[in-house]
Motif scaffolding. Structure first.
Motif, PDB file in Angstrom:
ATOM      1  N   GLY A   4      14.886   5.119  56.123  1.00  0.00           N
ATOM      2  CA  GLY A   4      13.978   3.986  55.989  1.00  0.00           C
ATOM      3  C   GLY A   4      13.730   3.660  54.536  1.00  0.00           C
ATOM      4  O   GLY A   4      14.293   4.286  53.630  1.00  0.00           O
ATOM      5  N   GLU A   5      12.879   2.670  54.305  1.00  0.00           N
ATOM      6  CA  GLU A   5      12.615   2.222  52.950  1.00  0.00           C
ATOM      7  C   GLU A   5      11.856   3.278  52.152  1.00  0.00           C
ATOM      8  O   GLU A   5      10.944   3.932  52.663  1.00  0.00           O
ATOM      9  N   ALA A   6      12.231   3.417  50.887  1.00  0.00           N
ATOM     10  CA  ALA A   6      11.653   4.457  50.039  1.00  0.00           C
ATOM     11  C   ALA A   6      10.130   4.344  49.896  1.00  0.00           C
ATOM     12  O   ALA A   6       9.436   5.368  49.960  1.00  0.00           O
ATOM     13  N   PRO A   7       9.552   3.145  49.699  1.00  0.00           N
ATOM     14  CA  PRO A   7       8.088   3.087  49.564  1.00  0.00           C
ATOM     15  C   PRO A   7       7.359   3.598  50.795  1.00  0.00           C
ATOM     16  O   PRO A   7       6.334   4.286  50.676  1.00  0.00           O
ATOM     17  N   ALA A   8       7.868   3.257  51.981  1.00  0.00           N
ATOM     18  CA  ALA A   8       7.238   3.743  53.214  1.00  0.00           C
ATOM     19  C   ALA A   8       7.359   5.256  53.321  1.00  0.00           C
ATOM     20  O   ALA A   8       6.419   5.956  53.710  1.00  0.00           O
ATOM     21  N   PHE A   9       8.538   5.771  52.981  1.00  0.00           N
ATOM     22  CA  PHE A   9       8.737   7.223  53.027  1.00  0.00           C
ATOM     23  C   PHE A   9       7.779   7.941  52.084  1.00  0.00           C
ATOM     24  O   PHE A   9       7.179   8.961  52.443  1.00  0.00           O
ATOM     25  N   GLU A  10       7.638   7.424  50.880  1.00  0.00           N
ATOM     26  CA  GLU A  10       6.784   8.094  49.894  1.00  0.00           C
ATOM     27  C   GLU A  10       5.339   8.168  50.362  1.00  0.00           C
ATOM     28  O   GLU A  10       4.653   9.168  50.110  1.00  0.00           O
ATOM     29  N   ARG A  11       4.852   7.145  51.031  1.00  0.00           N
ATOM     30  CA  ARG A  11       3.495   7.193  51.546  1.00  0.00           C
ATOM     31  C   ARG A  11       3.380   8.071  52.791  1.00  0.00           C
ATOM     32  O   ARG A  11       2.379   8.732  52.999  1.00  0.00           O
ATOM     33  N   ALA A  12       4.411   8.036  53.629  1.00  0.00           N
ATOM     34  CA  ALA A  12       4.349   8.798  54.874  1.00  0.00           C
ATOM     35  C   ALA A  12       4.562  10.283  54.670  1.00  0.00           C
ATOM     36  O   ALA A  12       4.057  11.105  55.448  1.00  0.00           O
ATOM     37  N   GLN A  13       5.301  10.671  53.639  1.00  0.00           N
ATOM     38  CA  GLN A  13       5.674  12.071  53.453  1.00  0.00           C
ATOM     39  C   GLN A  13       4.485  13.022  53.478  1.00  0.00           C
ATOM     40  O   GLN A  13       4.511  14.033  54.211  1.00  0.00           O
ATOM     41  N   PRO A  14       3.396  12.784  52.734  1.00  0.00           N
ATOM     42  CA  PRO A  14       2.285  13.738  52.791  1.00  0.00           C
ATOM     43  C   PRO A  14       1.577  13.774  54.137  1.00  0.00           C
ATOM     44  O   PRO A  14       0.967  14.791  54.481  1.00  0.00           O
ATOM     45  N   VAL A  15       1.674  12.703  54.918  1.00  0.00           N
ATOM     46  CA  VAL A  15       1.076  12.703  56.249  1.00  0.00           C
ATOM     47  C   VAL A  15       1.940  13.519  57.202  1.00  0.00           C
ATOM     48  O   VAL A  15       1.443  14.365  57.959  1.00  0.00           O
ATOM     49  N   ILE A  16       3.249  13.302  57.142  1.00  0.00           N
ATOM     50  CA  ILE A  16       4.181  14.076  57.973  1.00  0.00           C
ATOM     51  C   ILE A  16       4.080  15.568  57.649  1.00  0.00           C
ATOM     52  O   ILE A  16       4.264  16.428  58.520  1.00  0.00           O
ATOM     53  N   ALA A  17       3.748  15.892  56.397  1.00  0.00           N
ATOM     54  CA  ALA A  17       3.676  17.296  55.961  1.00  0.00           C
ATOM     55  C   ALA A  17       2.650  18.107  56.732  1.00  0.00           C
ATOM     56  O   ALA A  17       2.667  19.345  56.653  1.00  0.00           O
ATOM     57  N   ALA A  18       1.786  17.458  57.490  1.00  0.00           N
ATOM     58  CA  ALA A  18       0.821  18.197  58.316  1.00  0.00           C
ATOM     59  C   ALA A  18       1.518  19.110  59.305  1.00  0.00           C
ATOM     60  O   ALA A  18       0.966  20.148  59.694  1.00  0.00           O
TER      61      ALA A  18
END
Length: 301
Positions: free
Chosen positions: A150-164
């Motif tokens: 997916g798009e890099a900006p979306a990934f960068e924001r989602a990454q810390p949430v997915i890290a749960a």
């Protein structure tokens, strides 16, 4: 078309669609780190039970669950299930606010990931295909490996949430890349599990103490995650761990379909797929993937 913008805060309003053996604990980890979670499940009683154990809210449709959410997660069965929870008047896309991110953890085709990425973009949303590896234990322990497209900006924001619920979250490229990476993962696993089953069966015929044998060879070049985690339970004839044969065959089907498109040759995967078909035919579709050993033992009875 305007470029979507993303919310920015430490905790978020999130939705989780699909509360199976993977989705239930993944959603639980999101709640435990402080996110405000609304859940949806096709069988509503599972959603109500999740709320009883974890707090949060349940919704009657994916659209209702997604309303007002910064991030919407899904973990369902296949391409058609994913389309059912995203598209249409009751789908999550219809309820999501502009700039929200849909993160799909289902193992699907790369084609549907690209299709939904485009559909999301047309609505001012982001879509990440984010299949996981690590099985039920990884979901429960919050140690999944997540492969994202997916798009890099979306990934960068989602990454810390997915890290749960993950120990590794990596972007591989645009939509579809996460699913293609998961296919590589499943192709690699196929030969390892079959070889481990054959090795154990051979050792049993040779009269060896297999527990000791695995301890010895597990310190050398033969070591693998499958040997460390499934070898001891395979010896005991326990096949109620991890990923079901039915689901593995679904994944293998995706790999073989993609290989027909891209020209790759998968002779070992195709053979192991047939071995899993034997396990299914014997009533073992819900056994985990290490049940390839059971197939060998049954043929020797």
């Amino acid at each position: 078309m305007n470029t979507p913008t993303l919310p920015d805060s430490a905790t978020h309003t999130v939705a989780f669609l699909g509360l199976g053996v993977m989705g239930d604990p993944m959603a639980g980890h999101l709640a435990r780190v402080g996110h405000r979670v609304t859940v949806y499940n096709r069988t509503a009683s599972k959603a109500h039970d999740w709320v009883r154990r974890n707090g949060g809210h349940s919704a009657a449709t994916p659209r209702e669950a997604a309303a007002g959410a910064d991030f919407v997660f899904s973990c369902v069965g296949n391409d058609d299930d994913l389309r059912a929870v995203t598209l249409g008047p009751d789908g999550a896309f219809a309820g999501m606010q502009p700039g929200a991110v849909f993160i799909d953890h289902t193992t699907t085709s790369a084609d549907v990931a690209r299709e939904l990425g485009l559909a999301a973009r047309e609505r001012g949303l982001f879509f990440l295909d984010a299949p996981v590896s690590g099985g039920q234990a990884g979901a429960q322990n919050g140690t999944l490996t997540v492969m994202c497209g997916g798009e890099a900006p979306a990934f960068e924001r989602a990454q810390p949430v997915i890290a749960a619920f993950a120990r590794a979250v990596t972007r591989l490229g645009d939509n579809g890349a996460g699913q293609l990476c998961k296919m590589v993962n499943q192709i690699a696993i196929a030969g390892v599990v079959q070889s481990l089953a054959e090795a154990i069966a051979f050792g049993e015929h040779a009269g060896l103490d297999l527990s000791t044998v695995l301890q010895v060879i597990g310190k050398g070049a033969a070591q693998s995650w499958q040997m460390d985690n499934r070898g001891p339970t395979m010896i005991e004839g326990r096949y109620d761990f991890g990923f079901a044969v039915d689901l593995m065959r679904k994944d293998f089907g995706l790999c073989l379909q993609e290989a027909r498109h891209n020209g790759a040759r998968l002779p070992v995967l195709a053979l192991v797929d047939q071995f899993y078909a034997d396990v299914q035919a014997a009533g073992g579709g819900r056994l985990d993937t290490s049940s390839l050993l059971k197939r060998l033992r049954d043929k020797n009875d």
